[in-house]
Design a protein around this motif. Structure first.
Motif, PDB file in Angstrom:
ATOM      1  N   ALA A   1       0.858  -1.186   0.000  1.00  0.00           N
ATOM      2  CA  ALA A   1       0.000   0.000   0.000  1.00  0.00           C
ATOM      3  C   ALA A   1       0.888   1.228   0.000  1.00  0.00           C
ATOM      4  O   ALA A   1       2.025   1.191   0.479  1.00  0.00           O
TER       5      ALA A   1
ATOM      6  N   ALA B   1      -4.673   7.756   5.791  1.00  0.00           N
ATOM      7  CA  ALA B   1      -5.392   6.687   5.106  1.00  0.00           C
ATOM      8  C   ALA B   1      -4.717   5.338   5.315  1.00  0.00           C
ATOM      9  O   ALA B   1      -5.381   4.329   5.581  1.00  0.00           O
ATOM     10  N   ILE B   2      -3.396   5.310   5.206  1.00  0.00           N
ATOM     11  CA  ILE B   2      -2.672   4.043   5.329  1.00  0.00           C
ATOM     12  C   ILE B   2      -2.800   3.471   6.731  1.00  0.00           C
ATOM     13  O   ILE B   2      -3.064   2.269   6.913  1.00  0.00           O
TER      14      ILE B   2
ATOM     15  N   ASP C   1      -6.101   1.804   7.462  1.00  0.00           N
ATOM     16  CA  ASP C   1      -6.471   0.642   6.658  1.00  0.00           C
ATOM     17  C   ASP C   1      -6.525  -0.611   7.540  1.00  0.00           C
ATOM     18  O   ASP C   1      -5.566  -0.913   8.256  1.00  0.00           O
ATOM     19  N   PRO C   2      -7.619  -1.364   7.514  1.00  0.00           N
ATOM     20  CA  PRO C   2      -7.754  -2.533   8.397  1.00  0.00           C
ATOM     21  C   PRO C   2      -6.651  -3.575   8.206  1.00  0.00           C
ATOM     22  O   PRO C   2      -6.158  -4.150   9.196  1.00  0.00           O
ATOM     23  N   GLN C   3      -6.235  -3.815   6.965  1.00  0.00           N
ATOM     24  CA  GLN C   3      -5.191  -4.809   6.735  1.00  0.00           C
ATOM     25  C   GLN C   3      -3.848  -4.342   7.287  1.00  0.00           C
ATOM     26  O   GLN C   3      -3.101  -5.128   7.879  1.00  0.00           O
ATOM     27  N   VAL C   4      -3.544  -3.062   7.114  1.00  0.00           N
ATOM     28  CA  VAL C   4      -2.300  -2.521   7.664  1.00  0.00           C
ATOM     29  C   VAL C   4      -2.337  -2.574   9.179  1.00  0.00           C
ATOM     30  O   VAL C   4      -1.354  -2.951   9.833  1.00  0.00           O
ATOM     31  N   ARG C   5      -3.475  -2.223   9.753  1.00  0.00           N
ATOM     32  CA  ARG C   5      -3.596  -2.238  11.219  1.00  0.00           C
ATOM     33  C   ARG C   5      -3.431  -3.656  11.761  1.00  0.00           C
ATOM     34  O   ARG C   5      -2.835  -3.865  12.818  1.00  0.00           O
TER      35      ARG C   5
END
Length: 257
Positions: free
Chosen positions: A226, A232-233, A236-240
């Motif tokens: 990403a 925004a980053i 992000d649920p996947q980043v978190r």
């Protein structure tokens, strides 16, 4: 802003481990770009390829429109790219001022130990730069007498003494006490922005990333997963989940007892 550094299609594998698996990234003039991701994702590998310590098996890297792939690290430094390491690279038996003068000597070209290291012009330049980093009171202290925050600042001050256009920093807050961390990064950001230095930094502290980055690139298994503004980053649920380690509430509710 215009692209200062461009990497295209970088690939590098160590055995079966893909440290770079098609990296495409542009670094814009004047920005602070944070690189985040789990250990082993290929973040430091990217810095090493950019600075000539590793050569990718495929791909291209250009700096200010010039191909730099395959050039030795010293040549890349002279073109305007400097770096700092996760562990500060100070000459610990020398004073902070002497370390700065050594960096200036490296920038100016061949220097003989028979010549005075602390020549007036170099001393004045070194003291001015130490003053901008808040290190002037420590000028006469040896490198091994500094705390980790001061060591990090001195290490990056030496890199800035090379007068780079681009500075790559590998975990600039690693090992720095929590109480010092923000002050250290605030000093770095202020000096680099005032000097017009573009910065790319690998970082694990998301508060630092959120506060100081203009853009964030998320690394995972040798790829950029990403790329965008920190707000925004980092939301992000996947980043978190995969990078920060925060499990979304709906998933946590489904976790086995």
């Amino acid at each position: 802003m215009s692209a200062l550094l461009e990497a295209r299609g970088l690939r590098l594998a160590f055995g079966g481990v893909r440290a770079a698996d098609g990296i495409d990234l542009s670094v814009e003039e004047g920005e602070f770009l944070a690189i985040i991701g789990p250990n082993g994702a290929g973040k430091t590998t990217f810095i090493n390829m950019t600075t000539g310590y590793l050569r990718p098996q495929a791909g291209e890297i250009t700096f200010r429109g010039r191909r730099i792939l395959g050039l030795p690290p010293r040549r890349i430094v002279r073109l305007g790219i400097a770096r700092s390491f996760q562990l500060p690279q100070l000459f610990t038996e020398h004073t902070v001022l002497e370390n700065m003068a050594l960096a200036i000597a490296a920038r100016e070209g061949p220097w003989s130990p028979l010549k005075t290291l602390l020549r007036p012009a170099w001393r004045d330049e070194a003291m001015a730069l130490l003053g901008s980093f808040g290190l002037a009171p420590l000028a006469d202290q040896r490198g091994d007498a500094l705390n980790e925050g001061a060591r990090k600042l001195a290490d990056i001050a030496m890199a800035v003494a090379l007068k780079p256009r681009l500075l790559l920093m590998d975990e600039p807050t690693s090992g720095v006490a929590a109480a010092e961390k923000m002050a250290v990064v605030e000093t770095l950001a202020r000096v680099l922005r005032q000097s017009g230095v573009t910065a790319v930094f690998v970082e694990h502290d998301m508060e630092v990333v959120d506060r100081f980055a203009d853009r964030v690139a998320v690394w995972g298994q040798g790829r950029i997963m990403a790329l965008g503004p920190p707000q925004a980053i980092l939301a992000d649920p996947q980043v978190r989940r995969d990078v920060i380690g925060i499990i979304p509430e709906e998933e946590a509710g489904r976790a086995p007892a």
